[in-house]
Design a protein around this motif. Sequence first.
Motif, PDB file in Angstrom:
ATOM      1  N   UNK A  58       3.190  -1.270  10.794  1.00  0.00           N
ATOM      2  CA  UNK A  58       3.026  -1.183   9.282  1.00  0.00           C
ATOM      3  C   UNK A  58       2.629  -2.440   8.654  1.00  0.00           C
ATOM      4  N   UNK A  59       1.327  -2.292   7.862  1.00  0.00           N
ATOM      5  CA  UNK A  59       0.834  -3.580   7.341  1.00  0.00           C
ATOM      6  C   UNK A  59       0.758  -3.139   5.735  1.00  0.00           C
ATOM      7  N   UNK A  60       1.525  -3.695   5.044  1.00  0.00           N
ATOM      8  CA  UNK A  60       1.552  -3.372   3.500  1.00  0.00           C
ATOM      9  C   UNK A  60       1.093  -4.281   2.629  1.00  0.00           C
ATOM     10  N   UNK A  61       0.462  -4.210   1.475  1.00  0.00           N
ATOM     11  CA  UNK A  61       0.107  -5.029   0.448  1.00  0.00           C
ATOM     12  C   UNK A  61      -1.145  -5.738   0.884  1.00  0.00           C
ATOM     13  N   UNK A  62      -2.037  -5.233   1.768  1.00  0.00           N
ATOM     14  CA  UNK A  62      -3.262  -6.058   1.825  1.00  0.00           C
ATOM     15  C   UNK A  62      -4.224  -6.253   0.990  1.00  0.00           C
ATOM     16  N   UNK A  63      -4.329  -7.473   0.245  1.00  0.00           N
ATOM     17  CA  UNK A  63      -5.501  -7.315  -0.713  1.00  0.00           C
ATOM     18  C   UNK A  63      -6.800  -6.991  -0.348  1.00  0.00           C
ATOM     19  N   UNK A  64      -7.530  -6.244  -0.915  1.00  0.00           N
ATOM     20  CA  UNK A  64      -8.972  -5.952  -0.500  1.00  0.00           C
ATOM     21  C   UNK A  64     -10.047  -6.308  -1.783  1.00  0.00           C
ATOM     22  N   UNK A  65      -9.425  -6.894  -2.737  1.00  0.00           N
ATOM     23  CA  UNK A  65     -10.216  -7.468  -3.834  1.00  0.00           C
ATOM     24  C   UNK A  65      -9.452  -8.671  -4.491  1.00  0.00           C
ATOM     25  N   UNK A  66     -10.378  -9.575  -5.234  1.00  0.00           N
ATOM     26  CA  UNK A  66      -9.735 -10.646  -5.951  1.00  0.00           C
ATOM     27  C   UNK A  66      -8.985  -9.874  -7.318  1.00  0.00           C
ATOM     28  N   UNK A  67      -7.900 -10.743  -7.632  1.00  0.00           N
ATOM     29  CA  UNK A  67      -7.150 -10.031  -8.803  1.00  0.00           C
ATOM     30  C   UNK A  67      -8.311  -9.953  -9.911  1.00  0.00           C
ATOM     31  N   UNK A 114      -4.695  -4.877  -6.631  1.00  0.00           N
ATOM     32  CA  UNK A 114      -5.762  -4.270  -5.648  1.00  0.00           C
ATOM     33  C   UNK A 114      -5.499  -4.359  -4.108  1.00  0.00           C
ATOM     34  N   UNK A 115      -4.615  -3.718  -3.737  1.00  0.00           N
ATOM     35  CA  UNK A 115      -4.152  -3.859  -2.269  1.00  0.00           C
ATOM     36  C   UNK A 115      -3.995  -2.284  -1.751  1.00  0.00           C
ATOM     37  N   UNK A 116      -3.982  -2.480  -0.321  1.00  0.00           N
ATOM     38  CA  UNK A 116      -3.792  -1.307   0.585  1.00  0.00           C
ATOM     39  C   UNK A 116      -2.755  -1.273   1.570  1.00  0.00           C
ATOM     40  N   UNK A 117      -2.423  -0.250   2.001  1.00  0.00           N
ATOM     41  CA  UNK A 117      -1.231  -0.283   3.183  1.00  0.00           C
ATOM     42  C   UNK A 117      -1.851   0.422   4.229  1.00  0.00           C
ATOM     43  N   UNK A 118      -1.708   0.045   5.613  1.00  0.00           N
ATOM     44  CA  UNK A 118      -2.224   0.532   6.924  1.00  0.00           C
ATOM     45  C   UNK A 118      -1.087   0.703   7.695  1.00  0.00           C
ATOM     46  N   UNK A 119      -1.052   1.811   8.284  1.00  0.00           N
ATOM     47  CA  UNK A 119      -0.127   2.338   9.189  1.00  0.00           C
ATOM     48  C   UNK A 119      -0.709   3.049  10.481  1.00  0.00           C
ATOM     49  N   UNK A 120      -0.148   2.523  11.660  1.00  0.00           N
ATOM     50  CA  UNK A 120      -0.932   2.895  12.870  1.00  0.00           C
ATOM     51  C   UNK A 120      -0.035   3.194  13.934  1.00  0.00           C
TER      52      UNK A 120
END
Length: 568
Positions: A58-67, A114-120
């Motif tokens: 689990x990788x949570x709260x990954x920022x994909x954009x500047x605030x 602006x964040x995303x979560x990746x689960x693998x």
Amino acid sequence: MEIIQYNWKFLIMSVKTALIYSVACCICFSEAVQVTVNDGTLEGAILQTVSSNKSYLSFKGISYAKPPVGNLRFMPPQPVDPWCGVKNATEHGSVCPQFDIFSGQYINGSEDCLSLNVYTPELNPVEPYPVIFFIHGGGYKSGSGDSSSYGPDFFIDKMVVTVTINYRLDALGFLCLDNEVVPGNMGLKDQVLALKWVNNNIKYFGGNPNNITIMGQSAGSTSVALHMISPMSKGLFQRAICLSGAPTSEFTIPYKQSMRAFKLGLVLGKDTDNATELLEFLQSVPAMSLVNVNVAILGSDALGSTNVLKYFNFLPVIEIDFKGEHFLTVDPLEAYMKGDVHEVDVMFGTTDEEAVTAVPYFVDSIINVTANYPEMIVPKKILYNCTPDTALEVSKQITERYFGEESVSVDNMKTFVSFATDSYIAVSVQRFFSYLPTRRSNHLYSYVFSSFSSRNYYGLQGVPYGIYAAGHNDDLSYLFEPHARNLTSDVNSVEYGYVNLTSTVFSNFIKYGNPTPEPVVNITWPEYDAQSKNYVNIVNNTLTIESNRIGDSVSFFEYIFKSVGVPF
């Protein structure tokens, strides 16, 4: 002296041993929970699925954009800057500032959301896994990708890499000034940037960038439908799943969006007709001042403001075509009718009684408002484009069609739910996606979700009125594990059997572009076309092939729209 030398040697040996042990531990830890993406290194966590106790990363709260703060508020999202060192990705990022439409609570959150979560299932599989990119609903006003609502457990069990995202909401995400500076749709452009991030980085999580399915529910479904025609999204995904929403659904019909922007400024204390002045003012106020503000333009907007399936203020728009990159510059219905749609596999559908989710709102105010103001039963596109006399005539026809001699009242809740399901969502979904072109290169499937169990958090609200059905949002609890609700997920339970069937056919579509590449419970899922209108009804642990579920209702509303000269 000998004692000192001995202690010194012992100290050196101890330090060496400690260093070796520390490095060894770090290596093991890195292999398990660290991943390096294009911008830097992330440290996640090892978790277990609730049903099968399968381990996943689990990788949570990954920022994909500047605030998007200060001068970046209301502006297109900017890619995140690379970082040094290791970023903690064990906790969700902040939710975006919002008013939760179901709990009725303000959630401060942060504009740095602006964040995303990746689960693998694993980082280095023999063959890369298919990827699901999920866009949450909430009327473009509330929601997040957090596992409290969208736990990845069932997709992980099916060996699918799962991505959930946050995007800007309400005025912060959908303010439109009808100019080239703030043309609107910033929340949708957030989604595009997140999707680009996934295309560029998902390989590091064991995902296949050439097998990405975007899936959305409600406003998220509408978003997916718009991605299918947006030039910004072309080539970023191979399949699409639309659950309970289309660009023609009642909750996503925009009206006078720039006027609403100026009304927002006025309500907050800025009386101006200058777009530059308004922008500077709105960029200076606290973020929560821009959330859930009453910017109704018409009385019907104000009267319907509590209807969570119909009325929202800040929505996607057709952008004025200035120079530069645009998300949407054409009418979505016209684009679908012309076949100007990306060539991707599509699966679409609804629950069997979408509107049962809104029963508490119907009881509190909506049915009473509709009974007292008959134009409130009229679809918004007609209400916005016709005279009051025409609206009242349409209201009479709709009331006679659904209620006959009955009154519009709480005593006839089952009838009102049936009307609202058709009018708000089901008719628009079937009609809109029927325009999808049939090509040899892509496939189209349709479903209705009718399962009913203790997992139907929203559908259970209909039981006191004799309604036992799946409501808006209920299908999500059979695809995701809403960790905040502590639902039954035991693999030996009846409910899990329903979950397993639903997640199996959706995962099959994600993997193969076909929900039944081999028969599932003895059913081979037929493709949808505008003539046969074949779909599969998902009912508990069975699949049933049916056709033209609400054909009469579609024909009725088509007649109503055409009779008043409004595009259907």
